[in-house]
Design a protein around this motif. Structure first.
Motif, PDB file in Angstrom:
ATOM      1  N   THR A 135       0.862  -1.178   0.000  1.00 47.25           N
ATOM      2  CA  THR A 135       0.000   0.000   0.000  1.00 47.25           C
ATOM      3  C   THR A 135       0.901   1.230   0.000  1.00 47.25           C
ATOM      4  O   THR A 135       2.125   1.122   0.079  1.00 47.25           O
ATOM      5  N   LYS A 136       0.290   2.427  -0.047  1.00 46.57           N
ATOM      6  CA  LYS A 136       1.078   3.643  -0.022  1.00 46.57           C
ATOM      7  C   LYS A 136       1.804   3.828   1.303  1.00 46.57           C
ATOM      8  O   LYS A 136       2.850   4.493   1.356  1.00 46.57           O
ATOM      9  N   ARG A 137       1.273   3.263   2.383  1.00 45.44           N
ATOM     10  CA  ARG A 137       1.849   3.467   3.710  1.00 45.44           C
ATOM     11  C   ARG A 137       2.622   2.267   4.238  1.00 45.44           C
ATOM     12  O   ARG A 137       3.448   2.423   5.127  1.00 45.44           O
ATOM     13  N   HIS A 138       2.348   1.087   3.736  1.00 39.87           N
ATOM     14  CA  HIS A 138       2.903  -0.134   4.322  1.00 39.87           C
ATOM     15  C   HIS A 138       3.786  -0.861   3.305  1.00 39.87           C
ATOM     16  O   HIS A 138       3.465  -0.938   2.118  1.00 39.87           O
ATOM     17  N   PHE A 173       6.443   1.586   7.725  1.00 38.25           N
ATOM     18  CA  PHE A 173       5.196   2.345   7.684  1.00 38.25           C
ATOM     19  C   PHE A 173       5.529   3.817   7.493  1.00 38.25           C
ATOM     20  O   PHE A 173       6.431   4.356   8.140  1.00 38.25           O
ATOM     21  N   ASN A 174       4.808   4.482   6.607  1.00 39.01           N
ATOM     22  CA  ASN A 174       5.006   5.914   6.368  1.00 39.01           C
ATOM     23  C   ASN A 174       3.663   6.583   6.106  1.00 39.01           C
ATOM     24  O   ASN A 174       2.826   6.051   5.362  1.00 39.01           O
ATOM     25  N   ASN A 175       3.463   7.739   6.729  1.00 44.09           N
ATOM     26  CA  ASN A 175       2.391   8.627   6.314  1.00 44.09           C
ATOM     27  C   ASN A 175       2.985  10.003   6.076  1.00 44.09           C
ATOM     28  O   ASN A 175       4.195  10.129   5.881  1.00 44.09           O
ATOM     29  N   LYS A 176       2.201  11.050   6.104  1.00 48.56           N
ATOM     30  CA  LYS A 176       2.711  12.363   5.755  1.00 48.56           C
ATOM     31  C   LYS A 176       3.810  12.840   6.701  1.00 48.56           C
ATOM     32  O   LYS A 176       4.744  13.525   6.284  1.00 48.56           O
ATOM     33  N   ARG A 177       3.699  12.503   7.988  1.00 52.49           N
ATOM     34  CA  ARG A 177       4.678  12.997   8.965  1.00 52.49           C
ATOM     35  C   ARG A 177       5.449  11.887   9.675  1.00 52.49           C
ATOM     36  O   ARG A 177       6.628  12.046   9.979  1.00 52.49           O
ATOM     37  N   TRP A 178       4.798  10.767   9.955  1.00 56.27           N
ATOM     38  CA  TRP A 178       5.419   9.715  10.761  1.00 56.27           C
ATOM     39  C   TRP A 178       5.988   8.609   9.879  1.00 56.27           C
ATOM     40  O   TRP A 178       5.475   8.315   8.809  1.00 56.27           O
ATOM     41  N   GLY A 179       7.079   7.997  10.374  1.00 54.32           N
ATOM     42  CA  GLY A 179       7.655   6.848   9.708  1.00 54.32           C
ATOM     43  C   GLY A 179       8.169   5.833  10.705  1.00 54.32           C
ATOM     44  O   GLY A 179       8.699   6.197  11.765  1.00 54.32           O
TER      45      GLY A 179
END
Length: 471
Positions: A134-137, A192-198
């Protein structure tokens, strides 16, 4: 050398490699003086040495990369790499002006010759798979096999005067030694990544088995097996498009190479030096916090580090029952350390670059339990650090000027108390043919007729001070 062949949009083959081979000759004239604890002279002599070294590190690597239609970022990679590391030493020494007497002079003839032909060969086979589903995982995994073969064949000779024929040394005439190490590893990772956290995590299992054999010389064949679990975890936070924070933990394994394992005894002045084939891998636990800020003209990166190890490989010295000074290695170190490093870069214009990097650390070192009696509970603490600056200026017609300077103090060891050092240098270069050809004139410490270096080693039963002038 690099080459690639794209079979189609999903299959790619690459080939890369490098060749690095060198020879050097080192001539030195040294004066040795040994004193008792009451500063009473024991012996003195002069030694002239000629050392010839052949060394190198060459590698070739082939990769096959497979992509997938369902996800362009999903990738499977198969790699093979071969490394070859020769390290030959041919050393001649002549002793003159002997005064005094000591058992440690008994193994030194007036003329000594030592030759050591050492080789390191390494095969690495690796399979890696990554799938950002996925975009985040994202998940990844792989297998790795390493086969290292280190061997050494050494001879030692001596004679009383120049006209005699070389005779086998009574101390250690020959040594032929093989060290074969195999490593099997597998790993799994999750990101895992989102706009701010990784978040990045991983777990690796390594199984090692090795065989040591002596074809000639004193030494006992032995086998060794070990299984290690290596974990890592990092957490990052994006304050802005230019501002990042990261906190991470990792466990690092460091395996000793042939120079640490080789039991060949090298005679050097009033001492002998040899490796330890029973060394085990080091395990370093590290906690790291990193702050970074980047803009087109200015960037800074700072790191805080805490590290500890309980069985680090270290060099130590001791006087044996013949009063001969021995240099060797062991899993002797218990180490705790904290440190900070900073890099600052500034580009006032497109042609001008200024940068500075430095670090400062504090280390506490103690001897492991099994070595405490030999080294009398030896310990050492101290600061280490460095500061370096660099200036680069581009001119018209392909000209460029680079200047650099710095100073620092090396990290301590259990007995070593390093001195402050400094260095400076630079180069002027000119590019031709659209930057395809560059000619440079380089200089390092060019204002001095020779470079001086000094070191001090303090142990419970003796003290060693060394001063060196390098032409």
């Amino acid at each position: 050398m690099e080459a690639g062949f794209e079979i189609d949009s999903l299959n790619l083959i690459t080939l890369s490699g490098f060749l690095n081979k060198g020879r050097d000759k080192n001539r030195s004239n040294e004066f040795y003086s040994m004193e008792s604890s009451g500063h009473i002279p024991v012996y003195t002599y002069d030694q002239a040495q000629d050392n010839y070294n052949n060394w190198g590190n060459s590698s070739i690597k082939a990769d096959y990369q497979r992509g997938f239609k369902r996800n362009k970022k999903e990738m499977l990679t198969l790699s093979y790499q071969y490394d070859y590391m020769p390290n030959d030493v041919d050393a001649f020494s002549t002793l003159i002006n002997k005064e005094g007497d000591s058992p440690s002079l008994g193994y030194l003839a007036n003329h000594n010759h030592q030759f050591n032909k050492a080789r390191g060969k390494e095969h690495t086979l690796q399979l890696d798979y990554i799938n950002p589903f996925t975009k985040r995982h994202s998940v990844e995994g792989g297998l790795k096999y390493i086969r290292r073969n280190n061997n050494s064949h050494a001879i030692s000779e001596m004679k009383a005067n120049e006209t005699e024929q070389w005779q086998p040394s009574s101390f250690q005439p020959t040594l032929e030694y093989d060290h074969l190490q195999n490593i099997m590893a597998t790993y799994l990772g999750y990101t895992f990544n989102n706009k701010r956290w990784g978040l990045n995590s991983g777990l690796r299992m390594e199984h090692t088995w090795q065989n040591v054999g002596y074809k000639q010389g004193n030494g006992k064949d032995f086998d060794y097996k070990a299984t290690d679990w290596v974990s890592s975890l990092s957490l990052s936070y994006k304050l802005s498009d230019h501002h990042n924070l990261r906190l991470s933990y990792n466990l690092r394994l460091r395996r000793p190479g042939i120079n640490y394992l080789n039991p060949y005894v090298l005679i050097n002045g009033g001492s002998i030096r040899y490796g330890n084939p029973e060394l085990e891998s080091e395990k370093h636990h590290r906690i790291i916090m990193t702050h970074s800020y980047f803009t087109p003209r200015f960037n800074i990166q700072s790191t805080l580090l805490y590290a500890t190890t309980t069985a680090g490989v270290g060099e130590y010295q001791f006087l044996d029952d013949r009063d001969i000074l021995n240099y060797t290695y062991g899993n002797i170190e218990q180490v705790k350390g904290v440190g900070m490093s900073t890099y600052i870069g500034y580009n006032p214009s497109a042609k001008t670059t200024l940068s500075m990097n430095g670090y400062l650390s504090y280390i506490d070192m103690r001897v492991n339990k099994e070595y405490r009696e030999l080294l009398n509970n030896l310990k050492n603490t101290g600061l280490a650090g460095s500061l370096f600056g660099n200036f680069s200026q581009k001119f018209g017609d392909g000209w460029r000027l680079v200047l650099s300077a710095g100073c620092g103090r090396q990290e301590i060891t259990l007995g070593k108390h390093p001195e402050l050092f400094y260095t400076y240098g630079g180069y002027i270069s000119k590019s031709f043919m659209g930057d395809k050809l560059t000619v440079a004139l380089r200089g390092q410490a060019f204002l001095q007729p020779y470079r001086k270096a000094s070191s001090k080693q303090i142990y419970p039963d003796f003290r060693l001070t060394q001063k060196t002038a390098l032409l």
